[in-house]
Every structure is written in C-alpha cells, then in structure tokens.
Design a protein around this motif. Structure first.
Motif, PDB file in Angstrom:
ATOM      1  N   VAL A 226      37.529  23.310  27.086  1.00  0.00           N
ATOM      2  CA  VAL A 226      38.891  22.806  26.790  1.00  0.00           C
ATOM      3  C   VAL A 226      39.787  23.953  26.339  1.00  0.00           C
ATOM      4  O   VAL A 226      40.928  24.098  26.785  1.00  0.00           O
ATOM      5  N   ILE A 227      39.231  24.794  25.486  1.00  0.00           N
ATOM      6  CA  ILE A 227      40.031  25.924  25.001  1.00  0.00           C
ATOM      7  C   ILE A 227      40.347  26.885  26.142  1.00  0.00           C
ATOM      8  O   ILE A 227      41.492  27.310  26.320  1.00  0.00           O
ATOM      9  N   ALA A 228      39.326  27.224  26.931  1.00  0.00           N
ATOM     10  CA  ALA A 228      39.520  28.221  27.989  1.00  0.00           C
ATOM     11  C   ALA A 228      40.391  27.687  29.119  1.00  0.00           C
ATOM     12  O   ALA A 228      41.168  28.429  29.706  1.00  0.00           O
ATOM     13  N   ALA A 229      40.244  26.395  29.442  1.00  0.00           N
ATOM     14  CA  ALA A 229      40.920  25.855  30.630  1.00  0.00           C
ATOM     15  C   ALA A 229      42.257  25.206  30.318  1.00  0.00           C
ATOM     16  O   ALA A 229      43.075  25.050  31.222  1.00  0.00           O
ATOM     17  N   VAL A 230      42.467  24.826  29.085  1.00  0.00           N
ATOM     18  CA  VAL A 230      43.704  24.098  28.758  1.00  0.00           C
ATOM     19  C   VAL A 230      44.558  24.871  27.755  1.00  0.00           C
ATOM     20  O   VAL A 230      45.704  25.217  28.031  1.00  0.00           O
ATOM     21  N   VAL A 231      43.994  25.122  26.592  1.00  0.00           N
ATOM     22  CA  VAL A 231      44.794  25.692  25.496  1.00  0.00           C
ATOM     23  C   VAL A 231      45.261  27.115  25.836  1.00  0.00           C
ATOM     24  O   VAL A 231      46.452  27.428  25.733  1.00  0.00           O
ATOM     25  N   LEU A 232      44.326  27.956  26.243  1.00  0.00           N
ATOM     26  CA  LEU A 232      44.687  29.359  26.493  1.00  0.00           C
ATOM     27  C   LEU A 232      45.669  29.514  27.658  1.00  0.00           C
ATOM     28  O   LEU A 232      46.628  30.284  27.542  1.00  0.00           O
ATOM     29  N   PRO A 233      45.473  28.818  28.801  1.00  0.00           N
ATOM     30  CA  PRO A 233      46.468  28.935  29.861  1.00  0.00           C
ATOM     31  C   PRO A 233      47.856  28.483  29.425  1.00  0.00           C
ATOM     32  O   PRO A 233      48.864  29.070  29.846  1.00  0.00           O
TER      33      PRO A 233
ATOM     34  N   ALA B 276      44.821  31.987  39.504  1.00  0.00           N
ATOM     35  CA  ALA B 276      43.471  32.124  38.953  1.00  0.00           C
ATOM     36  C   ALA B 276      42.432  31.592  39.937  1.00  0.00           C
ATOM     37  O   ALA B 276      41.368  32.198  40.123  1.00  0.00           O
ATOM     38  N   LEU B 277      42.759  30.461  40.572  1.00  0.00           N
ATOM     39  CA  LEU B 277      41.819  29.892  41.556  1.00  0.00           C
ATOM     40  C   LEU B 277      41.614  30.854  42.719  1.00  0.00           C
ATOM     41  O   LEU B 277      40.481  31.075  43.161  1.00  0.00           O
ATOM     42  N   ILE B 278      42.714  31.415  43.198  1.00  0.00           N
ATOM     43  CA  ILE B 278      42.610  32.380  44.307  1.00  0.00           C
ATOM     44  C   ILE B 278      41.757  33.569  43.877  1.00  0.00           C
ATOM     45  O   ILE B 278      40.884  34.037  44.618  1.00  0.00           O
ATOM     46  N   SER B 279      41.995  34.061  42.649  1.00  0.00           N
ATOM     47  CA  SER B 279      41.222  35.205  42.136  1.00  0.00           C
ATOM     48  C   SER B 279      39.736  34.882  42.091  1.00  0.00           C
ATOM     49  O   SER B 279      38.902  35.703  42.498  1.00  0.00           O
ATOM     50  N   VAL B 280      39.413  33.699  41.595  1.00  0.00           N
ATOM     51  CA  VAL B 280      38.000  33.311  41.464  1.00  0.00           C
ATOM     52  C   VAL B 280      37.355  33.228  42.848  1.00  0.00           C
ATOM     53  O   VAL B 280      36.251  33.748  43.063  1.00  0.00           O
ATOM     54  N   ILE B 281      38.053  32.591  43.783  1.00  0.00           N
ATOM     55  CA  ILE B 281      37.482  32.434  45.138  1.00  0.00           C
ATOM     56  C   ILE B 281      37.258  33.800  45.776  1.00  0.00           C
ATOM     57  O   ILE B 281      36.188  34.080  46.332  1.00  0.00           O
ATOM     58  N   VAL B 282      38.264  34.660  45.674  1.00  0.00           N
ATOM     59  CA  VAL B 282      38.140  35.997  46.276  1.00  0.00           C
ATOM     60  C   VAL B 282      37.011  36.774  45.606  1.00  0.00           C
ATOM     61  O   VAL B 282      36.228  37.462  46.274  1.00  0.00           O
ATOM     62  N   THR B 283      36.931  36.682  44.296  1.00  0.00           N
ATOM     63  CA  THR B 283      35.891  37.415  43.565  1.00  0.00           C
ATOM     64  C   THR B 283      34.500  36.920  43.952  1.00  0.00           C
ATOM     65  O   THR B 283      33.579  37.724  44.146  1.00  0.00           O
ATOM     66  N   VAL B 284      34.347  35.606  44.073  1.00  0.00           N
ATOM     67  CA  VAL B 284      33.038  35.058  44.442  1.00  0.00           C
ATOM     68  C   VAL B 284      32.649  35.520  45.855  1.00  0.00           C
ATOM     69  O   VAL B 284      31.517  35.944  46.091  1.00  0.00           O
ATOM     70  N   ILE B 285      33.621  35.470  46.768  1.00  0.00           N
ATOM     71  CA  ILE B 285      33.331  35.880  48.149  1.00  0.00           C
ATOM     72  C   ILE B 285      32.985  37.362  48.211  1.00  0.00           C
ATOM     73  O   ILE B 285      32.074  37.780  48.925  1.00  0.00           O
ATOM     74  N   ALA B 286      33.712  38.155  47.419  1.00  0.00           N
ATOM     75  CA  ALA B 286      33.520  39.615  47.487  1.00  0.00           C
ATOM     76  C   ALA B 286      32.569  40.134  46.423  1.00  0.00           C
ATOM     77  O   ALA B 286      32.470  41.343  46.217  1.00  0.00           O
ATOM     78  N   ALA B 287      31.857  39.234  45.750  1.00  0.00           N
ATOM     79  CA  ALA B 287      31.024  39.638  44.610  1.00  0.00           C
ATOM     80  C   ALA B 287      29.979  40.686  44.995  1.00  0.00           C
ATOM     81  O   ALA B 287      29.815  41.699  44.312  1.00  0.00           O
ATOM     82  N   VAL B 288      29.299  40.428  46.099  1.00  0.00           N
ATOM     83  CA  VAL B 288      28.224  41.344  46.516  1.00  0.00           C
ATOM     84  C   VAL B 288      28.807  42.722  46.835  1.00  0.00           C
ATOM     85  O   VAL B 288      28.267  43.756  46.422  1.00  0.00           O
ATOM     86  N   ILE B 289      29.930  42.707  47.564  1.00  0.00           N
ATOM     87  CA  ILE B 289      30.574  43.986  47.924  1.00  0.00           C
ATOM     88  C   ILE B 289      31.023  44.713  46.657  1.00  0.00           C
ATOM     89  O   ILE B 289      30.855  45.932  46.530  1.00  0.00           O
ATOM     90  N   LEU B 290      31.583  43.950  45.716  1.00  0.00           N
ATOM     91  CA  LEU B 290      32.073  44.558  44.471  1.00  0.00           C
ATOM     92  C   LEU B 290      30.925  45.214  43.695  1.00  0.00           C
ATOM     93  O   LEU B 290      31.056  46.349  43.214  1.00  0.00           O
TER      94      LEU B 290
END
Lengths: 366, 263
Positions: free
Chosen positions: B80-87, B134-148
């Motif tokens: 709740v804190i990470a997904a609601v309050v902080l954003p 943030a969603l785009i960042s997460v998706i891109v990071t997950v897809i490129a995780a191995v390369i990263l």
C-alpha cells in the motif's frame, strides 16, 4: 560564480578539440588491449600452474617454496613492466593533449616526442608520489579516523585538486619536476572552488561509484574456485558409495570416513602399502580393532573422482579469467572515453587559467 | 551549434538560475524526508507490533496462522505504501517542482504559488503518467533483464548504469513535456519517446551525468558520521532537482530551434 560557469565553456571547447582529434584515443586503446592481454596471460599461467600442482599430488602436501617465490617474483615483474608501460603511454598522451589544445590538432609523432621528452620526468613523479605515500599514509589514516571517516572521502579530492595538475604543468609549462609541483599547487589554491567542482565532476565519471567494486568481480571469480572446494559435499566421497566391499560396523563407518580424509598420504605413495608384513601406521592401528579389508584399486577411484572435481575448478578458473579479460577490456574502453575527455579538459582549464571571457549573452535567461 | 553545446549551455544557465533561487531544491528534499519518515514509521510500527505480540502473547498461542497473518499485514502494508502513498507524494512534488522550474525559466524567478498552482492543475495527470511510465519501465526491464545482467558482468559494472540511462533517455522527459505543453500524460510520454529517439546521445549524457553525480556526491556525503544518510539524501535531491532544470532548459532550447517532435 563566473569562474564556475566558465567550466561549461571549457567543456564545450574540450568537446570540439576531442571531436577533431580522434588520434587521442589510439594510445588508450592500445593500453586497454595490453591490460586485457596481461590479465589473460596471468590467468592462463595460473591455470597451468594449478593444473601442474593438481597432477603432482605431493605438491599439495609439501609445496615447493622456490616455485611459489618464482611465481611471486614473476607477478611482481609483470606489474612493474605494466607500470612502466603505463607511464610511457601517459607521457606520450599528455603531450598529444597539449598539442591538441595549443595548436588545435595532434599527430601520432607527438606521442613519441612526448615519450622522449617527459617519460623520465613522469617516472620521477610517480616514484616521488609512491615514496611520499609511505609516510603520508599514516597521516591519512590518522586524519581519517579523527574526522570519523570524513577525511577518507575528502582527502583524495583535495590531493587531486592540488597534485592532479603536476604532470599537466610539466608538459604545458615545460619546466622541472618541482617547479611543476609548485605551479599545480598554486593553481589549485587560486582557483580552488571552480577547480574542485571540475575535479568532482571528473571523478564522478572516471572513478564511478558503481564500478568501485570492479575488481570485486575478479575476487568473486577467484572465490568461485575456493567456494567450490569449501562447499563440496564430502559425503559424496563416502566409502560406502564407492567401496561397497568394505565390511564395517555402524560405528566404524564414521571412523573409517575420518580415517580416509585424514590419512597420511605418504603411506599411499609408498610401496609399504602392498607389503602385508609391514606394520601399519600408528594412528591407523589405534583406531581399529580389526583392520578392515583394504582395496587399493577402489581407493584410487576415490582419488580420481576428487581429481575430476578439482579439474573442473581449474576450467572454471580459466573461463573466468577469459571473461575477466574481456570485462577489463570493455571497462577500460568505456572509462577511456571519459578519462580522455576530462584529462583534455584539465589541460584546457590549466592553459586558459579561467581567464577566458564568458559571453554575457549566453548567461542571461532568455 | 552542436547538441553538446546546447547541453553545456543548459547546464550553465541552470547553475546560474538555481544559485539565485535556492527554494527550488526544497520540494525534493522535503519529499525525501517525508518518504523516509513514512518508511521508518512503518518499520517501527511493524517491529513494535511484532515485539508486543511476542511479549504479551503466550508462547503456546504462537502458531503458523498468527505468523502468516503478521507477515501478510506487513506485506500488504508495504505494498500500500509503495504502490499508493509514495506515488501520490511523488506526483504532487513532481508537478509542483516542475511548475516552479517552468516559472523560473520563463520569468527568471519563482514563487511558492507556482508550486501550489501546478499541483492543483497537474498532479492527477502526473500520477497517471507516472503509473504508465513505471509500468513501461518494469516491462522493459523484465524483458531486458538477462541482457542487462550479462552486460553488467561483461563490462564490470557499467551495464546497469547504461540500462538506466537508456530508460531515462526515452522515459525521463515526459513529465517535463507534460508541464510545458498543454497535453495529456500519455501524449507527453509518446512525445518524450520521440524526443529521446531524436536526441539520444544528448539525453544519454544527461542521464549518465545525473546518475553518476548523484551517486558520487551521495557517497561523499554519506561519509559524515551519524547524519551521513541524511546528507546523502539531500545531495541526491539537489542533484536530481538541478538536472530536472537542465532537462527542461534543454527541451526549451531544442523546441525553440524549430525541431519539433510529432506523433
């Protein structure tokens, strides 16, 4: 504030000079390749030495001190040679920077001219710095602890501000070692705030925080082989797995296992093991009331299995060294881009001495 | 004039302006303090509840269902804190800060009224855009995780920095565009993508400079005993604010040079 803003003008000039003089990168690329090759050669050498020790069991029990000394001397020699090569490249490169700033362009011949003129002076500076570090290190540690750690962070920056222009002054002012030291020190004192800001920016790029653990990767690779030894499950080598013919009771299994792992290897190496009349080693006869039925062939199988695991460790070491040498090359090439840029910028700043007029229009808000 | 000159001029003007309007550094510092306070309070409450539960609850009443309930509460609270309050906090601060920076660049000065006006007008769009980005960042990071990870290992530490800087190139400018242009957050994200595509190297330099300087100064500041963490947070906030100003100045400069990004 005006002098601080001048840094950005100098960075623009540096970019232009850098763009027109791509030859500045050639010496650094050669140095990066040499560094990578040195790491690879060292790794291959260590691998063959490791393999040699593995094939000669007695080496593990009574290592030849002379061999270790020879290896350490060779490594020290390699490091010394590499240091001399680095100083040589630095002398040539700095003169190329000077030519690029002073004349707008530089050529490969400037490199060799710089080596001829400044190699010995740069060598003297490095030796003086090394000698000064011995007494200074204690002062550094004392100040660092007295300031509760703040000194450890601040002192390297201050040293860079006051001593970082030493070699630049030798090249651009064409003076002696101690005159250059005075010139660099005076410059750092006179333009302390703007030059410190520049130093912080350049250190952030050339000694980035995230790669401070670069060599931790190398340590990690060497730790892989150590960890594999430590984490090896010795139960895998339990006699009951490989030597089903053994006859032993429930309690003696533990004793047998202890015995196998701690047995004096000299006994195995000697011919006495095949002599049924030969009295068994003291600790052997003491542990067992009834000597178990011993099968030398099966025991060798145990050693071979252990050896194959250790061979794997050696291969991991070799592959790790190859990966490390590629990593060193790429890391050096990336850092090279920033180090060439900021070393050139330091020349631009020193040679202009913050006297270049700032365009007032550019500073106004549009 | 080449792009590097534009970047350097943006840095120079931003330094001059920010030295005259130190109040622009306050929002990020305050938001860092609020975030830290929320996290510390949450941890303290969790620890007190756990310790209190252990002290007052008889040992025979502690079973797996109680432990799972406690863990579940902790996790839900954290989410709740990470997904609601902080954003929400981030969106409010970001909208207000960018409003102040826009006023500073356009008028040479800024006031707290600029902060509050921008928050009233833009914070909801900023929140929506932040979630999408943030969603785009997460998706891109997950897809490129191995390369990263491979790039990080093979370059001995530069891979992650380059990866985050490339994300900054394509997703770092959308909030600036959203504040300056009269457009929606999704449109701003798209325009930010094309801006990154067009001025890749300039934005990459800005991204790397932002990250490297923030990390270096934070590390320097953290060497101060006891309050090192506080100083490190302040250093990171100051650097972050400065580069927001630089990015906005850069965007205005390239916009004024008649280079437009179109969908």
């Amino acid at each position: 504030m005006t002098k601080v803003l001048m840094i950005f003008d100098y960075l623009k000039d540096t970019f232009e000079i850098n763009r027109r003089n791509r030859t500045l990168y050639k010496p650094q690329i050669v140095l990066a390749v040499l560094k990578s090759a040195a790491v690879l050669l060292l790794g291959i050498f260590v691998y063959f030495f490791y393999n040699g020790m593995l094939n000669n069991h007695s080496s593990f029990d009574s290592p030849n001190i002379m061999v270790i000394v020879v290896i350490m001397v060779l490594i020290a020699l390699l490091l010394a040679i590499f240091w001399l090569v680095s100083v040589l490249f630095q002398a040539g490169l700095y003169f190329m920077y000077y030519r690029a700033v002073a004349q707008g362009s530089t050529q490969t011949k400037d490199f060799w001219q710089g080596v001829r003129r400044f190699f010995l002076k740069f060598l003297a500076i490095d030796l003086l710095t090394f000698a000064a570090w011995i007494p200074f290190l204690f002062l550094y540690l004392i100040v660092g602890f007295l300031t509760l750690g703040v000194g450890f962070a601040i002192i390297p920056i201050l040293l860079t501000v006051f001593l970082g222009l030493w070699k630049i002054s030798i090249v651009s002012d064409n003076c002696g070692v101690f005159d250059a030291l005075k010139n660099g020190f005076r410059f750092g004192a006179k333009f302390f705030i703007p030059y410190t800001l520049f130093v912080i920016i350049s250190l952030a790029f050339t000694n980035p925080v995230h790669t401070n653990g670069t060599m931790n990767f190398a340590n990690g690779l060497s730790n892989i082989s150590e960890n594999k030894d430590r984490e090896t499950d010795w139960n895998e080598f339990s006699p009951e797995k490989y030597l089903p013919e053994y006859e032993y009771g429930p309690d003696s299994k533990a004793d047998l296992f202890k015995h196998v792992s701690s047995f004096d290897s000299d006994f195995f190496d000697s011919d006495d093991i095949l002599n049924p009349d030969k009295e068994l080693p003291y600790h052997y006869s003491e542990q067992f009331e009834d000597p178990f039925k011993f099968n030398l062939e099966k025991e060798n199988r145990l050693v071979d299995t252990l050896k194959s695991h250790l061979d794997m460790v050696g291969i991991v070491l070799l592959i790790g060294t190859m990966v490390l040498s590629v990593g060193v090359l790429l890391n050096t090439l990336i850092k090279m881009v920033f180090s060439v840029f900021f070393q050139l910028a330091a020349f631009v700043i020193y040679m202009n001495k913050f006297e270049k007029p700032v365009c007032e229009q550019a500073c106004e808000v549009e | 004039m080449n792009l590097f000159s534009i970047v350097m001029d943006s840095c120079k003007e931003s330094m001059q302006l920010s030295s005259k309007s130190l109040k622009i550094f306050v929002p990020y510092i305050v938001s860092t303090a609020i975030t830290a306070a929320i996290i510390i309070v949450f941890i303290l409450i969790s620890v007190i509840a756990a310790v209190g539960g252990i002290v007052y609850r008889l040992p025979e009443n502690i079973d797996s269902s109680n432990i799972f309930a406690a863990l579940g509460t902790l996790i839900i609270g954290g989410v709740v804190i990470a997904a609601v309050v902080l954003p929400v906090i981030y969106s409010i601060v970001e909208a207000g800060l960018l409003g102040m920076l826009k006023s500073l660049l356009q008028n040479g000065q800024t006031r707290w009224s600029d902060f509050f006006r921008s928050v009233r007008e833009k914070w909801l769009g900023m929140l929506g855009g932040s979630i999408v980005a943030a969603l785009i960042s997460v998706i891109v990071t997950v897809i490129a995780a191995v390369i990263l990870v491979l790039a990080h290992i093979i370059t001995l530490g530069w891979g992650m920095l380059l990866g985050t800087s490339i994300l900054y190139v394509f997703l770092g400018a959308w909030s600036t565009i959203y504040i300056i242009e009269e457009t929606g957050p999704v449109n701003a994200i798209t325009r930010g993508f094309y801006l990154g595509k067009r001025y890749f190297w300039a934005l990459l330099i800005l991204g790397m400079a932002n990250t490297l300087l923030a990390m270096y100064l934070s590390q320097l500041a953290s060497s101060v005993p006891i309050v090192g963490l506080l100083f490190a947070s302040i250093a990171a906030a100051v650097v972050g604010t400065y580069f927001k100003l630089v990015l906005m100045r850069f965007y205005l400069a390239v916009r004024e040079s008649s280079v437009k990004t179109e969908i």
